[in-house]
Design a protein around this motif. Structure first.
Motif, PDB file in Angstrom:
ATOM      1  N   SER A  63       8.935   6.471  -0.526  1.00 48.33           N
ATOM      2  CA  SER A  63       9.547   6.749   0.783  1.00 48.33           C
ATOM      3  C   SER A  63       8.568   6.572   1.929  1.00 48.33           C
ATOM      4  N   GLY A  64       7.531   5.758   1.709  1.00 49.93           N
ATOM      5  CA  GLY A  64       6.526   5.562   2.752  1.00 49.93           C
ATOM      6  C   GLY A  64       6.947   4.541   3.801  1.00 49.93           C
ATOM      7  N   ARG A  65       5.992   4.086   4.583  1.00 52.24           N
ATOM      8  CA  ARG A  65       6.264   3.231   5.742  1.00 52.24           C
ATOM      9  C   ARG A  65       5.528   1.892   5.658  1.00 52.24           C
ATOM     10  N   ARG A  66       5.184   1.483   4.425  1.00 49.84           N
ATOM     11  CA  ARG A  66       4.446   0.229   4.259  1.00 49.84           C
ATOM     12  C   ARG A  66       5.412  -0.924   3.986  1.00 49.84           C
ATOM     13  N   ILE A  67       5.380  -1.918   4.850  1.00 47.16           N
ATOM     14  CA  ILE A  67       6.257  -3.091   4.768  1.00 47.16           C
ATOM     15  C   ILE A  67       5.490  -4.225   4.108  1.00 47.16           C
ATOM     16  N   LEU A  68       6.154  -4.960   3.249  1.00 49.83           N
ATOM     17  CA  LEU A  68       5.528  -6.033   2.483  1.00 49.83           C
ATOM     18  C   LEU A  68       6.145  -7.384   2.823  1.00 49.83           C
ATOM     19  N   TRP A  69       5.275  -8.371   3.011  1.00 54.78           N
ATOM     20  CA  TRP A  69       5.654  -9.789   3.075  1.00 54.78           C
ATOM     21  C   TRP A  69       4.821 -10.484   1.997  1.00 54.78           C
ATOM     22  N   ASP A 108      -4.892 -11.651  -8.515  1.00 57.44           N
ATOM     23  CA  ASP A 108      -3.728 -11.010  -9.114  1.00 57.44           C
ATOM     24  C   ASP A 108      -3.847  -9.491  -9.160  1.00 57.44           C
ATOM     25  N   ASP A 109      -5.026  -8.960  -9.459  1.00 62.18           N
ATOM     26  CA  ASP A 109      -5.137  -7.505  -9.564  1.00 62.18           C
ATOM     27  C   ASP A 109      -4.886  -6.826  -8.220  1.00 62.18           C
ATOM     28  N   VAL A 110      -5.403  -7.415  -7.146  1.00 58.14           N
ATOM     29  CA  VAL A 110      -5.175  -6.854  -5.812  1.00 58.14           C
ATOM     30  C   VAL A 110      -3.705  -6.998  -5.423  1.00 58.14           C
ATOM     31  N   TYR A 111      -3.139  -8.152  -5.757  1.00 53.81           N
ATOM     32  CA  TYR A 111      -1.728  -8.404  -5.458  1.00 53.81           C
ATOM     33  C   TYR A 111      -0.841  -7.354  -6.132  1.00 53.81           C
ATOM     34  N   GLN A 112      -1.082  -7.102  -7.407  1.00 52.30           N
ATOM     35  CA  GLN A 112      -0.273  -6.125  -8.137  1.00 52.30           C
ATOM     36  C   GLN A 112      -0.456  -4.716  -7.575  1.00 52.30           C
ATOM     37  N   GLU A 113      -1.674  -4.341  -7.249  1.00 49.31           N
ATOM     38  CA  GLU A 113      -1.935  -3.019  -6.665  1.00 49.31           C
ATOM     39  C   GLU A 113      -1.214  -2.859  -5.327  1.00 49.31           C
ATOM     40  N   THR A 114      -1.201  -3.934  -4.553  1.00 49.68           N
ATOM     41  CA  THR A 114      -0.546  -3.864  -3.249  1.00 49.68           C
ATOM     42  C   THR A 114       0.966  -3.748  -3.401  1.00 49.68           C
ATOM     43  N   LEU A 115       1.548  -4.452  -4.372  1.00 51.41           N
ATOM     44  CA  LEU A 115       2.973  -4.275  -4.653  1.00 51.41           C
ATOM     45  C   LEU A 115       3.276  -2.820  -4.981  1.00 51.41           C
ATOM     46  N   ASP A 116       2.399  -2.198  -5.765  1.00 52.73           N
ATOM     47  CA  ASP A 116       2.605  -0.805  -6.183  1.00 52.73           C
ATOM     48  C   ASP A 116       2.484   0.178  -5.019  1.00 52.73           C
ATOM     49  N   SER A 117       1.864  -0.246  -3.940  1.00 51.39           N
ATOM     50  CA  SER A 117       1.653   0.665  -2.812  1.00 51.39           C
ATOM     51  C   SER A 117       2.641   0.453  -1.672  1.00 51.39           C
ATOM     52  N   ALA A 118       3.435  -0.622  -1.739  1.00 52.06           N
ATOM     53  CA  ALA A 118       4.368  -0.936  -0.650  1.00 52.06           C
ATOM     54  C   ALA A 118       5.692  -0.210  -0.857  1.00 52.06           C
TER      55      ALA A 118
END
Length: 351
Positions: free
Chosen positions: A182-188, A250-260
């Protein structure tokens, strides 16, 4: 069973699909030929000649099935290697050139369109990743051929393609979907190219900022030497709102998906949208336009009407009132277990 897997323009999503086929059907004896995803005009027209010079021995072997992407000039390959005609031939359309939006100033070139059409006609089964992909090819081919000098029997030609068409998405790897946040992080997380319409995305972010709505943004995806100037301009004014910027390992990409929290698409061109599906699997609520392939894959709660005002209004509501966000779609419906049997039937010729 011995199979030849051909990919003439091995973009990331094409490699993902090819890897999945080989992993899901280890009982098949695969031979795989692919060419790098660069020099597009040459790749789509010259792939038979490249393989003729580099892989002639492989192409001379006997196969029970051939699986080729739509950028493979299958009709020419079968002409050069007549023994390939005996195989069960499957052509997979990740995209079609008839519905590909052209950059400003460019004119339609017949060659890529005809490669798509001849490949579909040469195949025994034509597979599309969405009904939108199928329908836009058939409509686009009809419109294109109407402009040609001869009065062609369009219904006879196109009905041959339609009758052997099947819709099967590129499946995602099997994994347990993450819960929504329920956070406020938007992903593109899309390609940095004109057809993904990044201008609309960053215009929406500017509107949020002007309203004083708090948000963070992660902008990832494949980058190229030439990219829309809006990215550089947006990076400057977004400032500390940016938590991740540019193509990532890839590791950073996956972590960022998990945080968005919210993944957004504003694209003018999409036939399935693997990047959005991947983000949903990682717990991101999707916000996609009500056009292209998206109505097939997402209920109306996830679709804005396609105009800028609707995009901005929905984003603002979801950010200021997280309870208004719809629940996550069922990402398991896009994974291999849901589609393996349908793929098996296509590969085995309906057995």
């Amino acid at each position: 069973m011995k199979a030849l897997l051909l990919s003439a323009y091995a973009a990331v999503s094409h490699r993902h699909w090819a890897d999945g086929l080989q992993q899901q059907f280890p009982e098949i004896d695969w031979r795989r030929l692919e060419l790098p995803a660069r020099h597009f005009p040459w790749r789509i027209r010259g792939n038979p000649l490249t393989w003729l010079g580099q892989e002639s021995g492989c192409l001379q072997e006997d196969y029970e099935v051939i699986v080729a992407t739509s950028m493979v000039d299958l009709a020419t390959l079968v002409g050069l290697y007549p023994s390939l005609a005996k195989a069960h031939k499957v052509v997979y359309f990740h995209e079609n050139q008839f519905a590909y939006p052209l950059p400003k100033g460019q004119r339609v070139r017949a060659e890529p369109l005809m490669v798509n059409l001849y490949a579909a006609l040469a195949a025994d089964v034509v597979v599309f990743n969405s009904a939108y992909n199928r329908d836009s090819l058939l409509c686009g081919a009809r419109d294109f051929l109407k402009r040609m000098p001869e009065r062609l029997p369009l219904d006879a030609v196109l009905s041959r393609v339609a009758e052997k068409a099947v819709v099967l998405p590129v499946p995602l790897s099997e994994e347990t979907p993450k819960p929504a946040r329920s956070g406020r992080r938007i992903l593109w997380n899309h390609r940095w190219e004109y057809d993904k319409n990044p201008e609309a995305f960053f215009t929406a972010l500017q509107a949020l900022a002007s309203q004083g709505i708090d948000f963070e943004v992660a902008v990832m995806g494949q980058q190229f030497r030439d990219q829309p100037p809006v990215f550089e301009a947006a990076r400057a004014w977004l400032g500390e709102r940016v938590v991740c910027w540019g193509e990532q390992p890839d590791d950073v990409y996956q972590e960022t998906l998990d945080s968005a929290d919210i993944v957004v698409s504003t694209t003018d061109h999409e036939f399935q949208g693997l990047a959005v599906m991947e983000a949903v699997t990682h717990g991101c609520i999707p916000l996609v336009p009500d056009r292209l392939c998206f109505p097939e894959y997402y209920a109306s709660a996830y679709r804005y009407t396609g105009d800028q005002a609707s995009l901005e209004t929905t984003l603002a509501q979801w950010l200021t009132d997280p309870a208004s966000r719809p629940p996550l779609p069922d990402a398991c419906a896009w994974q291999w277990p849901a589609w393996r049997e349908a793929y098996r039937k296509v590969l085995m010729g309906g057995e």
